[in-house]
Design a protein around this motif. Structure first.
Motif, PDB file in Angstrom:
ATOM      1  N   ALA A 344       0.756  -1.115   0.084  1.00 53.15           N
ATOM      2  CA  ALA A 344       0.034  -0.119   0.173  1.00 53.15           C
ATOM      3  C   ALA A 344       0.949   1.154  -0.133  1.00 53.15           C
ATOM      4  CB  ALA A 344      -0.798  -0.037   1.126  1.00 53.15           C
ATOM      5  N   THR A 345       1.991   1.396   0.789  1.00 53.19           N
ATOM      6  CA  THR A 345       2.825   2.340   0.825  1.00 53.19           C
ATOM      7  C   THR A 345       3.421   2.565  -0.389  1.00 53.19           C
ATOM      8  OG1 THR A 345       3.094   2.170   3.213  1.00 53.19           O
ATOM      9  CG2 THR A 345       4.565   3.474   2.095  1.00 53.19           C
ATOM     10  N   GLN A 346       3.789   1.625  -1.061  1.00 52.07           N
ATOM     11  CA  GLN A 346       4.942   1.465  -2.410  1.00 52.07           C
ATOM     12  C   GLN A 346       3.727   2.160  -3.493  1.00 52.07           C
ATOM     13  OE1 GLN A 346       6.557  -2.182  -2.815  1.00 52.07           O
ATOM     14  NE2 GLN A 346       8.655  -1.235  -2.125  1.00 52.07           N
ATOM     15  N   VAL A 347       2.568   1.709  -3.404  1.00 55.89           N
ATOM     16  CA  VAL A 347       1.628   2.301  -4.623  1.00 55.89           C
ATOM     17  C   VAL A 347       1.422   3.797  -4.234  1.00 55.89           C
ATOM     18  CG1 VAL A 347      -0.594   2.339  -5.139  1.00 55.89           C
ATOM     19  CG2 VAL A 347       0.376  -0.296  -4.877  1.00 55.89           C
ATOM     20  N   LEU A 348       1.109   4.123  -2.970  1.00 58.12           N
ATOM     21  CA  LEU A 348       0.924   5.521  -2.792  1.00 58.12           C
ATOM     22  C   LEU A 348       2.364   6.469  -3.276  1.00 58.12           C
ATOM     23  CD1 LEU A 348      -0.681   8.011  -1.837  1.00 58.12           C
ATOM     24  CD2 LEU A 348       0.060   7.298   0.421  1.00 58.12           C
ATOM     25  N   GLN A 349       3.413   5.697  -2.899  1.00 62.99           N
ATOM     26  CA  GLN A 349       4.690   6.546  -3.329  1.00 62.99           C
ATOM     27  C   GLN A 349       4.730   6.914  -4.752  1.00 62.99           C
ATOM     28  OE1 GLN A 349       7.837   4.497  -1.291  1.00 62.99           O
ATOM     29  NE2 GLN A 349       8.118   5.862   0.208  1.00 62.99           N
ATOM     30  N   ARG A 350       4.459   5.626  -5.329  1.00 59.90           N
ATOM     31  CA  ARG A 350       4.728   5.680  -6.966  1.00 59.90           C
ATOM     32  C   ARG A 350       3.709   6.469  -7.698  1.00 59.90           C
ATOM     33  NH1 ARG A 350       4.065  -0.574  -7.980  1.00 59.90           N
ATOM     34  NH2 ARG A 350       4.105   0.047 -10.198  1.00 59.90           N
ATOM     35  N   VAL A 351       2.668   6.674  -7.320  1.00 61.11           N
ATOM     36  CA  VAL A 351       1.651   7.654  -7.506  1.00 61.11           C
ATOM     37  C   VAL A 351       1.944   9.123  -7.361  1.00 61.11           C
ATOM     38  CG1 VAL A 351      -0.682   8.600  -7.410  1.00 61.11           C
ATOM     39  CG2 VAL A 351      -0.287   6.187  -7.233  1.00 61.11           C
ATOM     40  N   ILE A 352       2.623   9.412  -6.171  1.00 61.75           N
ATOM     41  CA  ILE A 352       2.874  10.828  -5.937  1.00 61.75           C
ATOM     42  C   ILE A 352       4.196  11.085  -6.607  1.00 61.75           C
ATOM     43  CG2 ILE A 352       4.042  12.078  -4.242  1.00 61.75           C
ATOM     44  CD1 ILE A 352       2.495  10.900  -2.055  1.00 61.75           C
ATOM     45  N   GLN A 353       5.139   9.931  -7.088  1.00 59.15           N
ATOM     46  CA  GLN A 353       6.201  10.341  -7.651  1.00 59.15           C
ATOM     47  C   GLN A 353       6.007  10.519  -9.296  1.00 59.15           C
ATOM     48  OE1 GLN A 353       9.672   7.349  -5.829  1.00 59.15           O
ATOM     49  NE2 GLN A 353       8.405   6.693  -7.453  1.00 59.15           N
ATOM     50  N   ALA A 354       4.877   9.889  -9.727  1.00 58.53           N
ATOM     51  CA  ALA A 354       4.488   9.834 -11.221  1.00 58.53           C
ATOM     52  C   ALA A 354       3.656  11.036 -11.222  1.00 58.53           C
ATOM     53  CB  ALA A 354       3.890   8.725 -11.752  1.00 58.53           C
ATOM     54  N   ARG A 355       2.847  11.380 -10.659  1.00 65.57           N
ATOM     55  CA  ARG A 355       1.690  12.653 -10.758  1.00 65.57           C
ATOM     56  C   ARG A 355       2.179  13.841 -10.235  1.00 65.57           C
ATOM     57  NH1 ARG A 355      -4.086   9.379 -10.196  1.00 65.57           N
ATOM     58  NH2 ARG A 355      -3.811   7.780 -11.542  1.00 65.57           N
ATOM     59  N   VAL A 356       2.815  13.831  -9.000  1.00 62.80           N
ATOM     60  CA  VAL A 356       3.189  15.216  -8.543  1.00 62.80           C
ATOM     61  C   VAL A 356       4.669  15.446  -8.844  1.00 62.80           C
ATOM     62  CG1 VAL A 356       3.390  16.524  -6.303  1.00 62.80           C
ATOM     63  CG2 VAL A 356       1.613  14.676  -6.843  1.00 62.80           C
ATOM     64  N   ILE A 357       5.457  14.864  -8.348  1.00 63.74           N
ATOM     65  CA  ILE A 357       6.832  15.063  -8.655  1.00 63.74           C
ATOM     66  C   ILE A 357       7.629  15.141  -9.908  1.00 63.74           C
ATOM     67  CG2 ILE A 357       9.510  14.419  -7.884  1.00 63.74           C
ATOM     68  CD1 ILE A 357       7.953  13.228  -5.243  1.00 63.74           C
ATOM     69  N   ALA A 358       7.280  13.911 -10.690  1.00 68.24           N
ATOM     70  CA  ALA A 358       7.754  13.731 -12.226  1.00 68.24           C
ATOM     71  C   ALA A 358       7.037  14.961 -12.769  1.00 68.24           C
ATOM     72  CB  ALA A 358       7.750  12.681 -12.550  1.00 68.24           C
ATOM     73  N   SER A 359       5.820  15.253 -12.740  1.00 65.69           N
ATOM     74  CA  SER A 359       5.319  16.358 -13.561  1.00 65.69           C
ATOM     75  C   SER A 359       5.981  17.662 -13.183  1.00 65.69           C
ATOM     76  CB  SER A 359       3.802  16.392 -13.360  1.00 65.69           C
ATOM     77  OG  SER A 359       3.332  16.507 -11.858  1.00 65.69           O
ATOM     78  N   ALA A 360       6.232  17.777 -11.784  1.00 64.07           N
ATOM     79  CA  ALA A 360       6.864  19.180 -11.552  1.00 64.07           C
ATOM     80  C   ALA A 360       8.056  19.377 -12.157  1.00 64.07           C
ATOM     81  CB  ALA A 360       6.861  19.278  -9.872  1.00 64.07           C
ATOM     82  N   LEU A 361       8.779  18.284 -12.169  1.00 57.57           N
ATOM     83  CA  LEU A 361      10.181  18.223 -12.710  1.00 57.57           C
ATOM     84  C   LEU A 361      10.204  18.418 -14.208  1.00 57.57           C
ATOM     85  CD1 LEU A 361      11.937  15.297 -10.669  1.00 57.57           C
ATOM     86  CD2 LEU A 361      12.259  18.007 -10.369  1.00 57.57           C
ATOM     87  N   LYS A 362       9.081  18.296 -14.984  1.00 57.05           N
ATOM     88  CA  LYS A 362       9.150  18.412 -16.344  1.00 57.05           C
ATOM     89  C   LYS A 362       8.767  19.788 -16.471  1.00 57.05           C
ATOM     90  CE  LYS A 362       8.114  13.617 -17.305  1.00 57.05           C
ATOM     91  NZ  LYS A 362       6.901  12.620 -17.978  1.00 57.05           N
ATOM     92  N   ALA A 363       8.121  20.727 -15.694  1.00 57.09           N
ATOM     93  CA  ALA A 363       7.615  21.775 -16.028  1.00 57.09           C
ATOM     94  C   ALA A 363       8.756  22.975 -16.535  1.00 57.09           C
ATOM     95  CB  ALA A 363       6.927  22.531 -14.794  1.00 57.09           C
ATOM     96  N   ASP A 364       8.549  23.543 -17.459  1.00 57.46           N
ATOM     97  CA  ASP A 364       9.605  24.719 -17.942  1.00 57.46           C
ATOM     98  C   ASP A 364       9.086  26.238 -17.561  1.00 57.46           C
ATOM     99  OD1 ASP A 364       7.687  24.914 -19.689  1.00 57.46           O
ATOM    100  OD2 ASP A 364       9.113  24.117 -21.237  1.00 57.46           O
TER     101      ASP A 364
END
Length: 405
Positions: A344-364
């Motif tokens: 459960a924790t890993q699923v939540l972490q992966r969602v946050i990584q993909a939808r919040v963190i990775a998208s923020a890093l792509k912003a220019d």
């Protein structure tokens, strides 16, 4: 070759190993912990003690001595976007006695656990001794071979507990290979001086294409600069002045002290891995903590889960170990107990990584705060939800193994 005999041999003196050593020794089990270093004075990244762990200190009767150690309390965590702060987690709303995170150097925490465990006659911590292979008899693990300061040593044990981290050698020797789920990020760790008048104690600062986490360590800020997976080399290629300027841009209050990053040696790379074993055990051996499941740094919950594994292992295995009849079914019970919280924790972490963190890093270009941040900030009662996931986790464990030593 010298030989030792014990009921439980724990490989690795990290949070999982030392907590397990304390709990099993308290339950009257003869425990030997192997720690490859001479001491715990290393540059740990995980200096967070969660409310669930603080509750364990209460349950063990150690709260007063633990609170006497130097530490910093944090009751909230915020996200900062475009210089606007959004409160994300409020630990004071947790339904538990200890409603805060505690930050202390991990070496102090491990020294504390080792000191408390050493009060039990069955506990033995052997430093500067590294396990390098398993001893097997008919497919059953019956101990480990290790190398100490005086040469090779054999430790025979009724059970080997592998708590030697995400690069576990004993896990590999047992024939286990974790399933990796991938991670879109890596993290650069460094410290900057903290001064009076600095902003709130813990925050994640988001800017276009960059994220900086700042954690209060008293006289310093522990900083985590998040980069896309494999982005460390490109960042370093731009030069240290450019990196300092980027830090100052995303956290202006730090601009007057970035020169304290004297060289790249002060900036450490943490390669983020999210993985777990499908099977944690075989006859005579059990993996816990990072050896069983490597967590993302999102939420800083890896230490919490490792400690919870140790508690579950002691609760379930202390009596079978005492009776000299630990079966693989007993080991499977530990994995069954802990697998759901890990998943459960890993699923939540992966969602946050993909939808919040990775998208923020792509912003220019400057971007708006994610909807989740805005909702959490506007509805304070919801801040208990992320606080619970970070501070208590899924299915927190409580000490059940009786004290018999």
């Amino acid at each position: 070759m010298d030989g030792l005999k014990t009921q439980l041999c724990i490989v690795g003196g990290g949070p999982a190993g030392m907590m397990a050593g304390l709990l099993f020794a308290r339950a009257g089990i003869a425990v030997t912990v192997l720690e490859k270093h001479a001491d715990f004075l290393r540059d740990f990244r995980g200096d967070t003690i969660h409310p669930s762990t603080l509750d364990l200190m209460d349950e063990l009767g150690l709260a007063e001595r633990f609170r006497a150690l130097p530490q910093r309390r944090v009751e909230t965590f915020s996200g900062v976007v475009n210089d606007r702060s959004y409160r994300v987690a409020d630990f004071s709303r947790l339904p538990t006695r200890n409603r805060f995170l505690s930050f202390m150097p991990q070496w102090d925490f491990l020294d504390f656990l080792a000191g408390e465990a050493s009060g039990y006659p069955g506990f033995r911590l052997i430093r500067r001794t590294e396990a390098h292979d398993l001893i097997e008899d008919g497919g059953h693990v019956v101990g480990v071979r290790a190398e100490g300061p005086d040469g090779p040593v054999q430790i025979r044990a009724d059970l080997v507990l592998c708590a030697d981290g995400r690069h576990s050698r004993m896990r590999a020797r047992a024939g286990f290979a974790p399933r990796a789920f991938g991670a879109p990020i890596d993290v650069l760790w460094f410290r900057l001086p903290r001064r009076d008048g600095d902003p709130e104690a813990a925050a994640g600062r988001f800017g276009p294409g960059r994220i900086l986490i700042t954690l209060d360590r008293g006289d310093a800020w522990q900083c985590a600069f998040v980069v896309p997976k494999g982005g460390d080399a490109a960042l370093r290629a731009k030069g240290l002045p450019a990196f300092r300027a980027t830090v100052a841009e995303i956290a202006p209050f730090l601009a007057d002290r970035t020169e304290s990053i004297a060289d790249w040696d002060a900036v450490k790379l943490l390669t983020v891995t999210v993985d777990r074993l499908a099977r944690w055990h075989r006859p005579g051996l059990l993996c816990i903590g990072d050896a069983a499941h490597a967590m993302s740094p999102v939420g800083g919950v890896g230490i919490n889960l490792a400690i919870q594994d140790a508690v579950a292992a002691a609760n379930i295995l202390a009596e079978p170990l005492r009776a000299g009849r630990v079966t693989e079914a007993d080991l499977a019970r530990v994995q069954a107990r802990r697998m759901f919280p890990v998943r459960a924790t890993q699923v939540l972490q992966r969602v946050i990584q993909a939808r919040v963190i990775a998208s923020a890093l792509k912003a220019d270009a400057p971007f708006r705060a994610p909807l989740a941040l805005r909702i959490l900030d506007r509805l304070p009662f919801l801040q208990a939800l992320p606080a619970r996931m970070i501070g208590l986790g899924v299915r927190p464990e409580h000490v059940a193994a009786p004290a018999r030593a």
